[in-house]
Design a protein around this motif. Structure first.
Motif, PDB file in Angstrom:
ATOM      1  N   GLN A   1       5.946 -60.872  36.392  1.00  0.00           N
ATOM      2  CA  GLN A   1       5.361 -61.609  35.188  1.00  0.00           C
ATOM      3  C   GLN A   1       4.096 -60.726  35.152  1.00  0.00           C
ATOM      4  O   GLN A   1       3.756 -60.590  34.008  1.00  0.00           O
ATOM      5  N   GLU A   2       3.537 -60.145  36.145  1.00  0.00           N
ATOM      6  CA  GLU A   2       2.420 -59.185  35.825  1.00  0.00           C
ATOM      7  C   GLU A   2       2.560 -58.145  35.072  1.00  0.00           C
ATOM      8  O   GLU A   2       1.849 -57.609  34.146  1.00  0.00           O
ATOM      9  N   TYR A   3       3.772 -57.685  34.762  1.00  0.00           N
ATOM     10  CA  TYR A   3       4.151 -56.298  34.101  1.00  0.00           C
ATOM     11  C   TYR A   3       4.115 -57.101  32.626  1.00  0.00           C
ATOM     12  O   TYR A   3       3.214 -56.290  31.823  1.00  0.00           O
ATOM     13  N   TYR A   4       4.458 -58.086  32.222  1.00  0.00           N
ATOM     14  CA  TYR A   4       4.333 -58.830  30.972  1.00  0.00           C
ATOM     15  C   TYR A   4       2.761 -59.022  30.507  1.00  0.00           C
ATOM     16  O   TYR A   4       2.479 -58.832  29.301  1.00  0.00           O
ATOM     17  N   GLN A   5       2.091 -59.638  31.562  1.00  0.00           N
ATOM     18  CA  GLN A   5       0.743 -60.080  31.262  1.00  0.00           C
ATOM     19  C   GLN A   5       0.014 -58.707  31.026  1.00  0.00           C
ATOM     20  O   GLN A   5      -0.900 -58.578  29.873  1.00  0.00           O
ATOM     21  N   ARG A   6       0.254 -57.771  31.845  1.00  0.00           N
ATOM     22  CA  ARG A   6      -0.508 -56.523  31.484  1.00  0.00           C
ATOM     23  C   ARG A   6      -0.338 -55.741  30.028  1.00  0.00           C
ATOM     24  O   ARG A   6      -1.137 -55.432  29.363  1.00  0.00           O
TER      25      ARG A   6
ATOM     26  N   GLU B   1       0.752 -57.288  27.609  1.00  0.00           N
ATOM     27  CA  GLU B   1       0.212 -58.215  26.339  1.00  0.00           C
ATOM     28  C   GLU B   1      -1.205 -57.806  26.161  1.00  0.00           C
ATOM     29  O   GLU B   1      -1.534 -57.632  25.168  1.00  0.00           O
ATOM     30  N   GLU B   2      -1.817 -57.656  27.429  1.00  0.00           N
ATOM     31  CA  GLU B   2      -3.206 -57.410  27.337  1.00  0.00           C
ATOM     32  C   GLU B   2      -3.685 -55.871  26.801  1.00  0.00           C
ATOM     33  O   GLU B   2      -4.308 -55.963  25.826  1.00  0.00           O
TER      34      GLU B   2
END
Length: 86
Positions: free
Chosen positions: A6-11, A13-14
Motif C-alpha cells: 500500500q505504501e507504494y501507491y500512497q507515495r 499518489e503524493e
C-alpha cells in the motif's frame, strides 16, 4: 504480477499530487512571471517533489529513464510495474 504494498501507491499518489501543483504553478507563472510569492512556492514544491521521488526510488526503484533517475547496481529499470499497470 505481484501485489505491491500500500505504501507504494500512497507515495506515488503524493508524487502525482505535488507534480500537479507544479504544473498549475507553471501555467500561472507563464502569465504572472513577476509574482515572487508564486516563484517561491514553485521552488519549494520542486524541491519537495525531488525529495519525494528520491525517497520513492530508494525504496521501489526508478521512476523515470533517460538519465532522469539513477540506476542501482542491478539495473532494475523495468522490474517495477509500468504506470499503466498500476
Amino acid at each position: 504480477m505481484n501485489q505491491l504494498p500500500q505504501e507504494y501507491y500512497q507515495r506515488l499518489e503524493e508524487i502525482q499530487a505535488i507534480d500537479f501543483v507544479l504544473v498549475e504553478l507553471t501555467l500561472y507563472l507563464d502569465t504572472h512571471p513577476d509574482d515572487y510569492q508564486a516563484i517561491q512556492q514553485f521552488n519549494q514544491y520542486a524541491q519537495y517533489s525531488q525529495q519525494l521521488k528520491q525517497a520513492f526510488e530508494t525504496k521501489f526503484g526508478p521512476l523515470q529513464q533517460y538519465g532522469n533517475s539513477f540506476s542501482d547496481a542491478k539495473w532494475s529499470w523495468g522490474t517495477t510495474p509500468w504506470p499503466w499497470q498500476i
